[in-house]
Motif scaffolding. Structure first.
Motif, PDB file in Angstrom:
ATOM      1  N   GLU A   1     -55.795 -76.377  27.684  1.00  0.00           N
ATOM      2  CA  GLU A   1     -56.112 -75.908  30.045  1.00  0.00           C
ATOM      3  C   GLU A   1     -57.203 -76.069  29.670  1.00  0.00           C
ATOM      4  O   GLU A   1     -58.088 -75.257  28.781  1.00  0.00           O
ATOM      5  CB  GLU A   1     -55.165 -74.067  29.321  1.00  0.00           C
TER       6      GLU A   1
ATOM      7  N   GLY B   1     -46.122 -73.901  35.560  1.00  0.00           N
ATOM      8  CA  GLY B   1     -44.860 -74.742  34.803  1.00  0.00           C
ATOM      9  C   GLY B   1     -45.181 -75.240  33.402  1.00  0.00           C
ATOM     10  O   GLY B   1     -44.009 -74.995  32.776  1.00  0.00           O
TER      11      GLY B   1
ATOM     12  N   ASP C   1     -46.853 -79.719  39.855  1.00  0.00           N
ATOM     13  CA  ASP C   1     -47.626 -80.262  40.304  1.00  0.00           C
ATOM     14  C   ASP C   1     -48.110 -82.036  39.606  1.00  0.00           C
ATOM     15  O   ASP C   1     -48.021 -82.408  40.572  1.00  0.00           O
ATOM     16  CB  ASP C   1     -48.697 -79.352  40.899  1.00  0.00           C
TER      17      ASP C   1
ATOM     18  N   ARG D   1     -50.114 -63.356  40.796  1.00  0.00           N
ATOM     19  CA  ARG D   1     -49.889 -64.820  40.014  1.00  0.00           C
ATOM     20  C   ARG D   1     -50.194 -64.274  38.900  1.00  0.00           C
ATOM     21  O   ARG D   1     -49.995 -64.926  37.923  1.00  0.00           O
ATOM     22  CB  ARG D   1     -50.462 -66.049  40.234  1.00  0.00           C
TER      23      ARG D   1
ATOM     24  N   GLY E   1     -43.058 -74.522  44.886  1.00  0.00           N
ATOM     25  CA  GLY E   1     -43.547 -75.289  44.139  1.00  0.00           C
ATOM     26  C   GLY E   1     -44.035 -75.054  42.570  1.00  0.00           C
ATOM     27  O   GLY E   1     -43.590 -75.822  41.614  1.00  0.00           O
ATOM     28  N   ALA E   2     -44.068 -73.358  43.263  1.00  0.00           N
ATOM     29  CA  ALA E   2     -44.420 -72.878  40.955  1.00  0.00           C
ATOM     30  C   ALA E   2     -42.311 -72.787  40.823  1.00  0.00           C
ATOM     31  O   ALA E   2     -42.326 -73.374  39.683  1.00  0.00           O
ATOM     32  CB  ALA E   2     -44.726 -71.877  41.324  1.00  0.00           C
ATOM     33  N   CYS E   3     -41.728 -72.652  41.899  1.00  0.00           N
ATOM     34  CA  CYS E   3     -40.446 -72.730  41.289  1.00  0.00           C
ATOM     35  C   CYS E   3     -39.475 -73.779  40.311  1.00  0.00           C
ATOM     36  O   CYS E   3     -39.288 -74.037  40.179  1.00  0.00           O
ATOM     37  CB  CYS E   3     -40.173 -71.937  42.746  1.00  0.00           C
TER      38      CYS E   3
ATOM     39  N   VAL F   1     -58.226 -81.954  28.847  1.00  0.00           N
ATOM     40  CA  VAL F   1     -57.496 -83.407  28.365  1.00  0.00           C
ATOM     41  C   VAL F   1     -57.867 -84.393  29.377  1.00  0.00           C
ATOM     42  O   VAL F   1     -57.670 -84.309  30.394  1.00  0.00           O
ATOM     43  CB  VAL F   1     -56.245 -82.829  28.618  1.00  0.00           C
TER      44      VAL F   1
ATOM     45  N   GLY G   1     -42.763 -73.136  49.780  1.00  0.00           N
ATOM     46  CA  GLY G   1     -42.195 -72.097  48.681  1.00  0.00           C
ATOM     47  C   GLY G   1     -42.030 -72.535  48.078  1.00  0.00           C
ATOM     48  O   GLY G   1     -40.736 -71.216  47.538  1.00  0.00           O
TER      49      GLY G   1
ATOM     50  N   ARG H   1     -54.868 -70.141  39.407  1.00  0.00           N
ATOM     51  CA  ARG H   1     -55.296 -70.448  40.969  1.00  0.00           C
ATOM     52  C   ARG H   1     -54.333 -69.870  41.486  1.00  0.00           C
ATOM     53  O   ARG H   1     -53.187 -69.051  41.258  1.00  0.00           O
ATOM     54  CB  ARG H   1     -56.245 -71.844  41.777  1.00  0.00           C
TER      55      ARG H   1
ATOM     56  N   ALA I   1     -44.408 -66.255  45.707  1.00  0.00           N
ATOM     57  CA  ALA I   1     -42.599 -65.982  45.990  1.00  0.00           C
ATOM     58  C   ALA I   1     -41.647 -66.643  44.637  1.00  0.00           C
ATOM     59  O   ALA I   1     -41.948 -68.557  44.716  1.00  0.00           O
ATOM     60  CB  ALA I   1     -42.004 -66.537  47.327  1.00  0.00           C
TER      61      ALA I   1
END
Ligand SMILES: Cc1cc2nc3c(=O)[nH]c(=O)nc-3n(C[C@H](O)[C@H](O)[C@H](O)COP(=O)(O)OP(=O)(O)OC[C@H]3O[C@@H](n4cnc5c(N)ncnc54)[C@H](O)[C@@H]3O)c2cc1C
Length: 399
Positions: free
Chosen positions: A43, A24, A283, A118, A295-297, A139, A293, A51, A56
């Motif tokens: 980061e 994200g 997240d 990933r 969360g990343a999308c 952070v 399927g 991770r 997908a």
């Protein structure tokens, strides 16, 4: 630069700190630098330590990338992905009760679901981000005036701060009371990996097998590789748990460094998840169970909406609040779908299989692809003169 000067010129001159260089945060960075923002990503891990094994990526995320990023970002992800044109739903003994037709996604949006590794996705997005990415920077605090505190004691300031630091978000903790990260009632774990052996599965689309209170599945990747996952109440390695033999063979064909175990968390989205110059993304704001399927999308889609609101606003703080309002309904809908899918897993196997076999494929397709459809503001992005490819053909034969 004054707020008015910024209007119509995107976010030129805006300084943005993004806490968290996951899918994200890095997607957002690429979208904002393309609009002229100065973006710093903080980061906490060293480079390349993401991770998870594979993902997908669905049309809702792809058209968000295209609409608020550009064809370069879109094409880079497309080139990494293996398109899938159908999915199978069934039982642990691989009896298929439902077939999901994904071709309408391509017909409507120019792209279908893509299986991507990933680390490869992250490398591509990082390369295109145009941001100052500072690794090894944790952070630990943030305040609504746009100040961020690092573990080393340094403080930084920006016009906008985005907490994209995942489910345990330190930025979220700084804004909201402790205890706001809820764990599922029962231990829930996602195991996943990328199998490199090409001769153990010849599936051309995702296969989902439900049982034992969880699910196992496979998704084809480029280069003959396969993404597999098992998620459910399984803390010890899945080989010992009685999952289908194909899963055990997948695990055996997975290099140890590409086998990932994640504790899975969820939390109902809350309204107004930001304050002042700070907002949350992905997240950190709305963690979703892998049942859906998405969360990343959703993190990419949220990044695209946030980039669009900042682009169109004269006041970045108002843009953040507008973004939070605009995302609430969508992420709540997808969250509810993820919970429904979780409940479906706790139905006794024979009953669920019976129900699945009675459902028409069209109904299963409608439910399965509901979240994968782009939101209306991005749904036509592929028609606006941008280049779209979906040329990798489906493998012959199949499952
Ligand atoms: C088994 C499983 C399967 C999944 N399958 C899919 C799928 O097929 N499709 C899909 O769309 N989603 C899937 N997901 C969900 C997806 O992995 C997440 O939703 C997604 O990674 C969220 O992206 P993010 O950028 O918000 O957070 P993350 O990917 O968690 O990134 C957060 C980043 O912030 C960093 N960070 C954390 N704390 C700090 C801090 N204090 N300071 C600085 N940096 C920090 C972390 O190191 C990390 O790099 C799956 C999840 C699991 C567990």
């Amino acid at each position: 630069m004054t707020a008015n000067e910024r209007k119509g010129t995107g976010v030129t001159g805006l300084s943005v700190i993004i806490a968290g260089g996951g899918v994200g945060g890095i997607s957002l960075a690429g979208m904002l630098t393309r609009q002229g923002a100065r973006v710093t990503v903080l980061e906490k891990t060293p480079p390349g330590r993401g991770r998870g094994a594979a993902l997908a990526i669905w049309p809702n995320a792809m058209l968000g990338l295209l609409a608020s990023g550009d064809a370069e970002m879109y094409d880079a992800v497309l080139a990494l992905g293996r398109p899938v044109h159908h999915a199978l739903m069934g039982s642990l003994d691989r009896r298929w009760y439902g077939r999901v037709d994904l071709r309408p996604l391509t017909e409507h949006y120019g792209v279908t679901g893509l299986g991507v590794v990933r680390t490869e996705l992250m490398s591509a997005l990082v390369e295109l981000s145009g941001a100052d990415i500072r690794y090894g920077q944790e952070v630990i605090g943030a305040t609504p005036d746009g100040t961020v505190t690092l573990a080393g004691g340094e403080t930084l300031r920006a016009d906008v701060v985005v907490g994209a630091d995942g489910v345990g978000s330190a930025v979220r903790r700084a804004l909201r009371p402790p205890g706001s990260v809820d764990r599922l009632g029962k231990p829930h774990t996602g195991w996943q990996g990328v199998a490199h052996q090409t001769d153990i599965w010849d599936g051309t689309g995702p296969e989902f097998m439900f049982g034992m209170g969880g699910a196992a599945g496979m998704l084809p990747l480029t280069g003959g590789r396969t993404y597999w996952f098992v998620d459910g109440p399984i803390d010890t390695r899945p080989e010992t748990q009685g999952w289908p033999e194909i899963v055990n063979r997948m695990i055996a064909a997975t290099p140890e460094d590409q086998l990932a175990k994640d504790r899975v968390y969820t939390r109902a989205p809350v309204r107004g998840w930001g304050a002042g110059r700070i907002t949350l993304l992905g997240d950190a704001a709305h963690p979703l169970l892998p049942t859906v399927g998405q969360g990343a999308c959703m993190a990419i889609e949220s990044a695209a909406v946030l980039a669009a609101r900042l682009r169109d606003a004269t006041d970045p703080v108002a843009a953040l609040r507008q973004y939070e309002r605009d995302r609430f309904r969508r992420v709540t809908t997808v969250f509810k779908r993820s919970i429904t899918l979780l409940r479906q897993r706790s139905i006794p196997d024979p009953l669920r299989n019976g129900m699945l076999s009675l459902m028409p494929d069209r109904a299963i397709t409608f439910f399965f692809t509901g979240s994968a459809k782009p939101i209306p503001e991005f749904a036509g992005a592929h028609l606006t003169g941008r280049r779209v490819r979906d040329s990798v053909p489906e493998r012959d034969g199949g499952s």
